[in-house]
Structure formats: structure tokens, C-alpha cells
Design a protein around this motif. Sequence first.
Motif, short mmCIF file in Angstrom:
data_model
loop_
_atom_site.label_atom_id
_atom_site.label_comp_id
_atom_site.label_asym_id
_atom_site.label_seq_id
_atom_site.Cartn_x
_atom_site.Cartn_y
_atom_site.Cartn_z
N GLU A 39 0.84 -1.18 0.00
CA GLU A 39 0.00 0.00 0.00
C GLU A 39 0.87 1.23 0.00
OE1 GLU A 39 -2.69 -0.24 3.28
OE2 GLU A 39 -3.22 -2.31 2.79
N VAL A 40 0.25 2.30 -0.35
CA VAL A 40 0.98 3.58 -0.32
C VAL A 40 0.35 4.43 0.77
CG1 VAL A 40 1.62 5.63 -1.61
CG2 VAL A 40 1.48 3.43 -2.77
N ILE A 41 1.14 4.93 1.64
CA ILE A 41 0.61 5.87 2.64
C ILE A 41 1.39 7.16 2.52
CG2 ILE A 41 -0.13 4.09 4.27
CD1 ILE A 41 2.39 4.98 5.93
N HIS A 56 4.80 -2.54 2.79
CA HIS A 56 4.50 -3.96 2.67
C HIS A 56 3.68 -4.34 3.89
CE1 HIS A 56 7.41 -4.83 -0.58
NE2 HIS A 56 8.06 -3.81 -0.03
N ARG A 57 2.41 -4.59 3.68
CA ARG A 57 1.55 -4.91 4.81
C ARG A 57 1.47 -6.43 4.92
NH1 ARG A 57 -4.28 -2.08 5.67
NH2 ARG A 57 -4.45 -2.52 7.89
N ASP A 84 -3.79 4.02 -1.99
CA ASP A 84 -3.96 2.99 -3.01
C ASP A 84 -3.31 1.69 -2.58
OD1 ASP A 84 -5.31 4.64 -4.53
OD2 ASP A 84 -3.82 4.87 -6.14
N ARG A 85 -3.79 0.65 -3.18
CA ARG A 85 -3.16 -0.65 -3.01
C ARG A 85 -2.53 -1.01 -4.36
NH1 ARG A 85 -6.66 -5.14 -0.07
NH2 ARG A 85 -6.62 -3.51 1.49
N LEU A 86 -1.28 -1.30 -4.35
CA LEU A 86 -0.60 -1.48 -5.62
C LEU A 86 -0.76 -2.91 -6.12
CD1 LEU A 86 2.72 0.40 -4.85
CD2 LEU A 86 0.66 1.28 -5.93
N PRO A 87 -0.81 -3.07 -7.43
CA PRO A 87 -0.88 -4.42 -7.98
C PRO A 87 0.43 -5.16 -7.72
CG PRO A 87 -0.61 -2.82 -9.73
CD PRO A 87 -0.79 -2.04 -8.47
N ASP A 126 5.83 -2.93 -9.16
CA ASP A 126 6.52 -1.81 -9.80
C ASP A 126 5.57 -0.66 -10.05
OD1 ASP A 126 5.06 -3.08 -11.62
OD2 ASP A 126 6.69 -3.49 -13.05
N GLY A 127 4.35 -0.81 -9.60
CA GLY A 127 3.37 0.25 -9.85
C GLY A 127 3.62 1.45 -8.97
N HIS A 128 2.98 2.53 -9.33
CA HIS A 128 2.99 3.70 -8.46
C HIS A 128 1.56 4.06 -8.19
CE1 HIS A 128 7.28 4.43 -8.71
NE2 HIS A 128 7.19 4.03 -9.97
#
Lengths: 721, 686
Positions: free
Chosen positions: A716-718, B7-8, B371-374, B364-366
Motif C-alpha cells: 500500500e501507499v501511505i 508492505h503490509r 492505493d493498493r498497488l498491484p 513496480d506500480g505507483h
Amino acid sequence: MATLCEGFTLCGLVQTQNASDSPIQGIELDEDSDHAVVTDSTRSVTLYKVSDQKPLGSWTVKQGQLLTCPAVFNFQTKEYVVVSDNKVIRVWKDEDLNLDKAFKATVTADVWRVHSAPGGEPVVLFQRGAVRFLDSLLSAPQQPIEDVLSEEEVIRWSASIVAEEQHFVLFTTEQNGECCLYVQRLNPNTLQKYRLEREDSGASPLSFSASLRDKHLNLLYLYPNGCVYQSVVAARGYVGLEGVQDLPRSLRLRLPVGEGELGAASAVALDEAHVAVVGVPHPSARTGKDFLCIWNTNFQTLQAGKEMAGRIHGQVWCYLGKLFVPHGKALSIIPYECQKSSLASALGKLRHTGIAVSKSSVAVPSWNTLLHGDQPQGPTKIVETRKSKLSRKSQSAQALTVDQVLELIKTGPVDEVQREVEVLVSRGDAQDLQLSVGQLACHLVARSQAETAFYTPVALAQLVQTQFLCHSVCPGLLLLSLEHKDYFLCQLCLQLFPDIPEVVTCACLKTFISVPDGDVEMVSLEPDSVSFMEGLVAAGARGGQQNGFSPPLFEEDSCDANHQPKPPQDKKNHTLQLEACPVGLHKAVLLNEVLQTPYSDNFLLPHLKDLDTQQVILFLQYLQFVYLKYSQDVYTQTAGLRSPTMTQIIDWVCLLLDAHFTVLVMAPDAKGLLSNLQSFVKSQVKLFSELGKIESSLQELHKMKLSKDISQYSIEVIELF
Amino acid sequence: MGEFKVHRVRFFDYMPTAIRAMAFNAHTERLALARMDGSVEIFNFTDHYFQEKVIPGKDSRSTESLCWVGGRLFSAGLNGEITEYDLENLRPKYSLEAYGGPIWTIISNTQGTQLAIGCEDGTVKLFEVLEEHIQFERNLDRQKGRIISLSWHPSGTHIAAGMMDMIRVFDVPTGHAVQRLLVDRGFGGSKSQETVVWSVAFLSDHTVVSGDSAGKVQVWDGHTGTLVKTHLVTKWDVLALSVSKDESSVVAGTSEGTVIQFQFIAPTLHQQQDKEWVRTRTFKNHTHDVRALAEIETAIVSGGMDTHLVVRPLLEKFDEKSHASGLRKIHFPHRNLVSCAKKAGLLLFQFPGQLELWRLGDSDGHGKPGDRLPLKRKPEKLLLLKRKGEDHICCSALSSCGGWLAYSTVSCVRIYRLQTDNNNISITKVSKLPKALRSAHQLCFSSDSSKMFAASSQSSVLVIALTQSECKYVHTLKPKSGSRQPIHLMTTSVDGKWLAAANSDCEIRVYNLQKLKLHCIVPVYGSCPSAMGIHPTTNNMTVVHADQQLFEYSIVEKQYTDWSRKLQKQGLHNVWLDRDTPVTHVTFNPKNPNQVVLHDMHMFCIIDQSLPLPDQKTQFYNQMTLRSLSEQERPSHLHAFKICKTFQDLLCVSLLDDQSLVVVERPLLAITSQLPAPVRQKKFAT
């Protein structure tokens, strides 16, 4: 409930030569609440510790001298004060051993009493009515003392009361059988004289007791015939009034006297509702007057009683939850407890002891009369004295007193009664309008019941509208109005009485249903309720739906409340809605009042069975009509108008069905109705099940926030700021 | 401050085991807690309930009961052995077979001279406590049926023993049973089942209080053997009892998860003399059996099947609402179970019986914040390493390059060489270990993976040099004086010059690894350090203590840094101080030397030392506010503590070398869902 606890003896008493005199002059408190200063009738003052039942100190004057006033404690200087031989004031301290060596001052006039109360300076009351502060008197003992009372006037009783800032000395005098109350206010000094109403027998009161409650001085006094009256004097105001005023009184209690009159008896007020009485016979015990009883004046019930062995001198003192009663050869202390009376306990006590309580004038519901169905009557049928007749003649132009109007009701013509009641009610200032309204209504109803020709609808309506009445005060009123087809009064009663028994509600319902529409339509009813009903009827007549909504055709299992207005013959939809209201407008208004009356279904159900089938069907039809109206979107309830609620309607439908189900099932004309009602039920059930479904969805909404799918791993992005 | 890729991680299936027994040492204010897996934990109640020691469990050991004798801790279990623990070396000191079958309970007398155990064979055995050992003394009269619970009268002359269907009172000098108190069976179906007296308490006025499997708490007169009062408190079992020190209160723990308090009070205000045991309060902080209870001065401590320790303060003992008067639940251990290889992106999870090595996923997404990245690559479990032997793993470490892995039990240390080329992983055990390396309390690799450090007995640290194929003992860093307490924290500097080790006596020693000698001792602070880290560039050491205080100490200058002094002068924000879980990990941002990353169970925090410190009036949790502000307004509202509570139930937060955060969560719900079903309780409408 009040209870008398187990008493104990504080000290023995020495019999005086004259057996009728009490061996005790007075009991006072000092600063320790557990101490009692007891002054005997001759020469000595004893200080007792109450809880230990033992004397702490005793002071005696010399042989030949006599104490003429009970010793009091000066709360400011912590000294004791007593008067010997009427003129010698003695002041001493706790540690002084010998009274003869104590400070003495001789004053110029005979002293009646020295009064002292916590928070106030001691006050000296002279036998001729003058009042001085002790301090100022002792600083100049030889000052001249004026006479306030006339030659033959003698002080019978006195008391001092300290209110927040006010200090009062009250004393009663007697002169030629006439009793007066003097209220002396100190700082600034004003004296007000009141004349007590004469008792018929001409006797003078046996005992007085004064108390301060709600900024009023309450004087409670007991006559030898057993009547306990209360008079109220405002603690403030009336200062400027000149001359002698009549002191109004109210009967608080009529004690059973037994044979003969009371000799030595005394009553003391314990709180608003309780009075302790000594020297009065116990109503359920043997003869003999040696009892200490606590009576509840609100309910006229005996709350506790205790036999006091030996002779009672008609003396009782009450300090801090303890009653001090000298009797026989002992001074007993009986602790008591007074709790706020509840109806249940009052009733319970009533049944228990089975006392026939005398009838009273109090308009607070008297449970005795309620239970035994007696008509409340004026308790004291006051015989019109010549004087009052005279005064009535002179005053009748202005207004009659309550008692006079009561008299008038018994015999007077309708018009006059109506007028006088109107005047009395509209005057409205009388603080005890509450009391008089009940009396008036009861008398009016009693007369009307006796004479069919006599009926005063306007007066009764006015009385009801004061809102001081309730059904239990005047049980005959509603039925009387029904009898006289006074539907307006009925409506008022239904609206304003909180305590109509189910049987009466049912009687009303029966009458209303069976009355021909024509009869009611002419009657003028309360406009708000009529306009509500008009609105309700009109709502359907306007037809149409909001926002051009046209309801789908009626289906067998149509459940939406909206669709219900269309009964099976849905093609005649409009006609049915137009002619829907099965009863006339005014009749409907009256039925609405019944719907809104409080009831408990257990009691109502048996009485509902009294209705006959046609009535039930008609009523059900009406209920169905209202239900349908309510279910329509078109009808928007006017806020503020009194109207039956949906729940009330449904409850009544259920009750009626419960009461008459077997009959209704058999009745052919009820068939359509029943099937309609069944569809009500269906729709209600469906409504609730739909609501139940929505509930879970709504709860899901709550959880929505958290419902983010939680996986084992994510990137996730925070953003942190 | 900026965006972070996080990284969750939720695939660490950490599962604490149920609490079986506890014993509170009122003198040292230490709570000893035994879990079902045989491990024992020591909590310091004077230091914010910090878990200062953990003695790892063993497969064959099952602890049923714990007992303090002075500062010595004894346990007994169903394996029939009495064990004394070596609290300095965190291992059992010795075990003694009691020859009475499984032992249900162990107690000591108030003088601390004797131990008594209750055995399956119906004997109560007395042991004499000697200086270094215990010695069997004698048996009390043998009974029919097992002895489940014991309680020693404070005077030492009598012992009450809870058995099946009865309680016996023994006269200790003669060893004879003097009273026999029959305990009723339950009602209905349970009539045929024997009642187990799970717990007894013998009060100094010879009152015996018992809790049994029929759900009763009963009060008996121990002199006459008569039943005084029965409180039926549950339909299930009353499992544990605990008496307050002044004997005015007894708490009972039930299978329903409730703790019920009884107080010895007068029922009416007037008759203060006629006191009786009255049920007063019910606390419900557990979902499962409350197996262990202790009533301490100001709180009730309870634990059970649902694995967490609850400290429920008795609010009447507090004058005002404060930090100490809040309810505490301790779910996670106060130490790291996760090691993170920052360069390699590997995670090592430590279980009592195994180690798991995971490679993090990749993307490699932004994306925008939130957001949750692929995922380009899913996370992968590379290795599952089961331990050898009966002893549970007590510590483990992974080198930052991911090339080395080590773990230790109380009996051995194992080091493995890991080689990963693309998707293949090979693991080789380093066979020849130096003899000095027997066991370790803590393990740690140097950042260049050339050395390994093992915290050994008496606060010493072994330095082991690692080469491609072998490992070699280099030196033992030994404190000349001071505490012999075990080291519970160890960290090295990135430049390989410094090693810091903290022990449970709150001492932090810094060693110079080039000279292999003690460099300095950080001034001892009154609270135990719960996490520390050495800054990669400045070599300043950040230390966080159990009382939430935060210090920064310059190793080179041997003094606190200016920032630390400023922080101490201004004081930490109350919101920070009021947190109830300790910080368990400190890392740094290699790209931004101002940033320190800390975390506790409920939040992680990035401290930016370049920003002003918050004062008491500042809004402490200000991320939401900052988000709502415009770019221009923001700088005026910034303060040094940037706290993120998005992630909960954290076991580890670390910053990888590629600037992405690793957050290891273990949701409590997931733990709860793995617990056995609680006893059935009738709820309304079920």
C-alpha cells in the motif's frame, strides 16, 4: 408511612399535688442535639443526655422560689436562661453549679416565656404581650414594659420561629372565649393580630403547634371535639395591614373522640402530612385516651399508635425525630419516622386497622370514600351563623365564599348556581381552588343526581376546564354527563381526566356508538378535534396521490400499506373512499377521544364484551377507516392536534377482536371486515419483516468502513505529513 | 514528509499460548506467568508491566503452578517434576522428580522455608528450601484422590488441600488431616460428576475459601469445618482464586471469562462488626477460562485461555484518573519475533518450534496515497526450519544481507548459511561451532555479515567471526563488574565499530568492536530499555524505555545529544507517555538521517529530528489535521512525531533499504478465531 419506634424512659416524674398539672413545664434543646433541658413544674432544671438516658446536670432554685418558665439555652452565648417567680431572669453556664450564685436580673413586668431558637437571639415575651430581646432587656432590666394585650386577655401559648432572616414570636391569647393569634415580627418589629374562627361549641383550642413551611407559618391547633385545624400565615408580606384579621382555617383531621370531649390532648405537626397526637383515643382500641398516635392528614389515616401507660398531661414535644411525652410517672422518648406516604401503604394500613375515618373536606382523593363508594360531602356542614348570613347579604353583590356557594348548590335555582360557580371559578385567585373545585363539582353532581331537572352544564364544564378535577375526585360526573347527553362535557372529561376507569370508558364508547348521528351533529364539540377529523375525512375525498403516483392494482398479497385503501372492490375505489367514514363527523370525534383514553387491556377486555355485535362491527369499521386514512401518503398529520396514534388504533382493533372474535366469525356482515383486518395484519407483519430485512443492510452500512478486504499481504501507499 | 510504500504483512501466524498459572512476588513486584507451552515470563510491575524476562518452554514440560520463595521461582507440573529457574540465565536451574505422579500445585509457606506440592497420588509432599537446592522432607497423610489445590495458613501450621469432592485441612507438624470439608456436587446432570476443588485459599482467621468445578465459591470455617456461605457464581467452573494481601478481598476466575470479586464487608452501615463475604464486582475481560489470577495492591491481574494478560486496576484505590488507573491488556511479547533483512527484503518469523523465512512481494506500480498497488510478485515462504530437540527457540536472527540465519535454544545455538540465487534457495548448517557458543539470550549479526554476536550468561557477549564456510570464536566481551542479568537487547552500528547491549538491570553497555573492549556505559535510567538502535551515519544511539521515555546518546562523545537534552527539557507529550504498549523496535532511514522509525503495538512513528518538538498544547496525533490543511499552512503545524495508526496489532515495523516500510500485523481477531470455542453461555434469544 410513619412508624413509632420502641420508646425509652428519660426520667421518672414526681407527681405534683394537683394531679391535673403536669410535672414538666418544658423541654428544650441545647446545642448538642443529644441533650434535653427539662424544666419541672417547681424548682429544678435538669440537663439530660438523651441517648444515655442519664442526667448530666441539675440546677435548683431555693425553697420558696418557683420556676415560672421553662429553661432555654441561649445558642449565642451558650448559657441557660430561666425565669423564677415571674420577674427574676437567671442566666448560667454549664459549669455553674449553683443557680443561686448565677447571674440574676429582676425585670419590671411578669415574664410569660423566654424563647430561644438556634440562629436567633433569645426573646422574652411578657405576660402582657410585650416582646424584648434578652440582651437588651438584661442591659436595662428596669426599663418600662408596655402592655399590648387588654386587661382580660391571657396568653395561652407562645412559640418563636426563626426563618432565614426573620424572627417571629407567635402567641395566642384568649378573651371571653375568643382566641386570637399574634404574630410579632422582630427587626423590624411589627405585630399582627388574627382572630381564630370560633368553633361551634365555643370551646377554645387545647393545643397549638407552629411550624415554618415554604415561607409560611403553619399553625396547627386541636379542639376538644377532635378537630385539628390548620391556618397559614405568610411569613412575608401583610406587614402593613392594620387591625384584626380573620384567620382562615382548614380542617386537617377530625379525630375520633369517643365519648365526651377531649381533656388533656395535644397535637404537633411532624411534617406536611403527619400529625402526632397525644391524649386522644385510639379508634380501634378500647376506650381510654392515653395514646400517642401519628395520623396522616392527607389520607386521614392512622399511621401508628402507641399506648402510653399512666396519665397523659396533654403534652408532647417533638425534637429531631423524637417525641417527648410525659405520662404517668415517666417522661418517655419515642423516636419516630415519617416517610412520604404512598397510596399503597395508606390503603394497606386502612384495611389492616379498619378504621372508619371521618369524612373530610379535603379534595385530595379520599381513598376511604373511593373504596366505599360514599359520596364525598362537605365534612363540616357549617351551620350558617347569623354572622355569616349577615356578611353574605352584605357581600353577595361581590362574591360568595366557597362554603356559601356549596350551600347555595343544595337549594338554589339553576341559574343562580351557574352564575355563582362561574364567578367563583373565574375569580380563580383563591389558592385552594383545587380544594373548592372538587367540593363544588361533587355537590353539583350530587344535586343533579337527586333532581333530574337540575343540571348545570356550563358550570360543570368550567369546573372541568380548571384541570383541578379528576375522575376519582368526582366519580359521578362523567356518567352524569352521559346521562344528560352532554357530549361536550364528556369530551372534556375524556380529554382531561387521567384516571377514568375502564368500565366508564366502555360505557362512553357504548353510548357514543349507539347514539344516532343526528343527535351528535348538533352538539358543539371541541373545535380542534373536530377540525382534525374534518381533515382526516377530507384527505381521502381529495383522492389522488402525490407526485402523480398511481398505485398498482390491488393484489391478493399486496402488502404495502399504501394499497390497503383499496378494498376488494377496487374498481369502486373512489366511491368507497368518499363514503368511507362509517360514522358521522362528531361521532367520530367522540370515538377518537375514547381511543385516546388511557386504559389497561386486562381491565378493559371484560367490559368490551358488553358491546353488541352491531356496535362492534360499526366501531371496527370506523377503526378500519382511520387506519386506512393513516396509511395513505396523502394524509399528513397536522402536528400539534390531539389525534389517536396508529398504535392506539391497532391496539383497539386487537382488543375488539379479542373480545368478540367468536361472534364476529359467525356474523355474515362482519366477513368482509374481518378479511380486511386480516390483510392489515398481513401488511403489518410484512412491513416489520421488511424492516427486519433492511435492518441487517443498515448494519452492514456501519461495517462498510471496515469491510476493506483484508488479505494476507498487500503493498500500500501511505502518506505522512 | 512524503509517501511510503508499505508492505503490509499478515502472514505471520503468531499464536501465543494460553496462560496457565501466575504468581506475584509482592516484595520485588514481579509477576511470573506460566504458559501452556511451559514458558515462563517475568513482568516487572514497577516498570510499566514490562516483560523483562522470558524463559523458553520445553516440549516435555508442562507447568501447572508457580511459586516464589523470596527471589527464587519454582514451578511444578504434570510431568511430576519440581523445577527451579535460573533467572539470570533464563533457564531451568534444576528439576527434581517428586515421585508422586503429576503435580497439580506448588506453594510455599510465608516464611519461605518449605514448599508443599499436591500430587496425583493423593500425597502432599513437603520440601525444605535450602540455599541452592530443595530437599524432600516428608509426606502429609496420604489421601484417596488427587490433591488439586493447596493453601498454606499464614501461620504455617495448617494446610488446606482441595481435592475431588472435598477439602482437607492438614495439621502440618503432625501431618494428620484434621478437617474434612465435603463439597457439594453440581445440580442436574453434573450430579454424577465429581466436583473438583480447583482452588482453595486459607485466610489467617482460619476461613477457607474454595472454588470448584460446580461453579461455587464457598466460605468455610476452618476451625469447625462448617460451611459458612455458598456463592453460586457460574454454571461452569471456578478455576482460580486469589486473596488480597490484607485478606479483605478474594477474586475468583471462572470458565466464562469473568473475574468475580468478593469482599469481606459489613452488609449494613450500622453493624460494622458483623462482616461477611459479599459478592461485589464482576469483571469481564476474557472470553475464555480464567486460569490464573493475582490480586495485587491496586489491581487484579488475570490471564487464561485467551492468551492475554489483563491488569484491571481497582479504581477505588486511585484518587484520580491517571496512567496507572487504566486497564492494561498485554497481548504481544515485549521483544522482537521478527527479523528483517533490509537489503534482501527477507523476513524471519520466530515461533517456539520453528522459523519461517519469507521473501516479500514486489510491485513496480505507483499509486496515490491510500492505493493498493498491484503485485508483480507474491510473497513467498522460502523456508520452514524446524528446531531440533525439546527446547523451544528463544531467539533468532537474520543477517541484513539475508545470507546468514541463526537461532538459539537454552541448550544449543545453530547457524545456517543461506544462498539464494534467483528462485532457488539452499541452506547449509554451519557444522563446527565454537565450544563457547552453548546458548544465547540474544543473537545479532553485524551489518556486513562478517560477525555474529551472541549474548551469553552474566551479561557477556560472544563475538563470532563468520566466513564462507566456518565460524570462529573471536572474543568474549565481559563486563568487569555490575549486573549479571541477561541481555535482552543488542544492536550494532552500520560501520561495524560499535555494539550496544542492554540487560534487564537497565544497564546499556557500548563496546568498541575494533578494540574489543568496553567503550562506555550509558547512564542508567530507572526504566528498562525496550528498544534501541544506533544511527547509521551519526552513530547516535536512540533508546526507548518501558516508561516511554526517549533518549539519544552520542556514542562517540559519550553524552546525550543536544536533541535528546532538548526533548528531556521540554518533556514528551502526554499522549506519547500515556501509551500502554512499549516501543519494541527502532530503525533509521538511511536516506534521511533525521528520521527515526519506532513502533509499538498500536502505531508506528517516524520522528523527524529537524522539526520542532510538540509541546503539551500541540495536537499530538496531527496527521488528519495536516492532511486537511493546504500546502502553505502545513509547515506551521508540523512537529517531530509523525504517527500513523493505520496499521494495528503490530509485531514489527522496519524500513528496508529501498525506502519501503515493512509492517507485520497480527490482528487480534485472527488470534481469537484460532482459540478453542469458549464455554457455551446462554444469551438472550439464542
